[in-house]
Enzyme design. Sequence first.
Site, PDB file in Angstrom:
ATOM      1  N   PRO A   2      30.803 -41.025  58.391  1.00 12.90           N
ATOM      2  CA  PRO A   2      32.119 -41.378  58.914  1.00 12.90           C
ATOM      3  C   PRO A   2      33.189 -40.417  58.402  1.00 12.90           C
ATOM      4  O   PRO A   2      33.283 -40.151  57.204  1.00 12.90           O
ATOM      5  CB  PRO A   2      32.343 -42.797  58.373  1.00 12.90           C
ATOM      6  N   GLU A   3      33.981 -39.881  59.318  1.00 14.65           N
ATOM      7  CA  GLU A   3      35.052 -38.960  58.960  1.00 14.65           C
ATOM      8  C   GLU A   3      36.396 -39.625  59.268  1.00 14.65           C
ATOM      9  O   GLU A   3      36.449 -40.818  59.571  1.00 14.65           O
ATOM     10  CB  GLU A   3      34.880 -37.648  59.744  1.00 14.65           C
ATOM     11  N   HIS A  92      21.210 -54.554  53.777  1.00 12.49           N
ATOM     12  CA  HIS A  92      22.143 -53.431  53.639  1.00 12.49           C
ATOM     13  C   HIS A  92      23.599 -53.874  53.567  1.00 12.49           C
ATOM     14  O   HIS A  92      24.495 -53.034  53.647  1.00 12.49           O
ATOM     15  CB  HIS A  92      21.959 -52.457  54.807  1.00 12.49           C
ATOM     16  N   ARG A 110      22.549 -46.432  53.022  1.00 10.61           N
ATOM     17  CA  ARG A 110      22.251 -45.453  51.960  1.00 10.61           C
ATOM     18  C   ARG A 110      22.972 -45.739  50.647  1.00 10.61           C
ATOM     19  O   ARG A 110      22.702 -45.090  49.640  1.00 10.61           O
ATOM     20  CB  ARG A 110      22.609 -44.046  52.444  1.00 10.61           C
TER      21      ARG A 110
END
Length: 274
Positions: A2-3, A92, A110
């Site tokens: 994500p940016e 998650h 992650r």
Amino acid sequence: MPELPEVEVTRRGIDEPLRGAQVLAVRLGKALRWGLGVAPEALVGARVLPVQRRGKYLWLPLLGGCGGGLLLHLGMSGSLALHAVAPPPGAHDHFDLVTSQGTLRLTDPRRFGAVVWSPSTVDAPAATLLATLGAEPFDEALTPASFHAALQRHRAPIKAMLLSGRIVVGAGNIYACEALHAAAIHPATPCRRIGPVRAARLLQALRETLAQAIELGGSTLRDFRDAHGMDGAFQQHARVYGRAGEACPRCGAAVRRIVQAQRATYYCAACQRP
């Protein structure tokens, strides 16, 4: 990863629904990149103020309780969702902020994301994490002249400098490729070789690319979803990213793919000049 567009889309999706919400509980899952930095129960009773963004970080100011606020980062694969009634957390799902107006949940396969409490954005740990960030791309103080002056201080290839976020934040891999194509600048061009005219063109291209990405809900290549569970659509409108071998939409030459600093770069050798 994500940016800025994805983070801004997320901010817009949670800001209004969470304004004034009272924190009822905090649930922590598996450890993230950094610890919360405060006892979860210390946040109970606080009210959420308007959500802010700095670079790829979100800042949730809190009124009451222990005060301060929460600095959130989505890491490489994270996303935030606001649930009216949250389902049971999955493997998650690593952080829940349960409020009177819904549950804000961080999902991060992650676990490179983070939720960190800080007294303010000018005190540690938030100040430390934000200290190296460049200018916001839409900040009026970032002028073509100041952008050009900053570029002249660096020898690195322009794409690497954009990805670093040291001069201006927000140009992740997709958006850097797209902005450089729009500005007709080769991604390996040393920053110092970019003159005032091309610097102004690149700054404008960055702003237009990021604005379009925000309007389209960001990019979803794998994990990103907005706060309402929707995919981004910018990747469907990319002119060069992911289009190796296809015709450049400007000149018709084949789009090429190279690797820079272990990241794929897409560009047109015919119309993007060093």
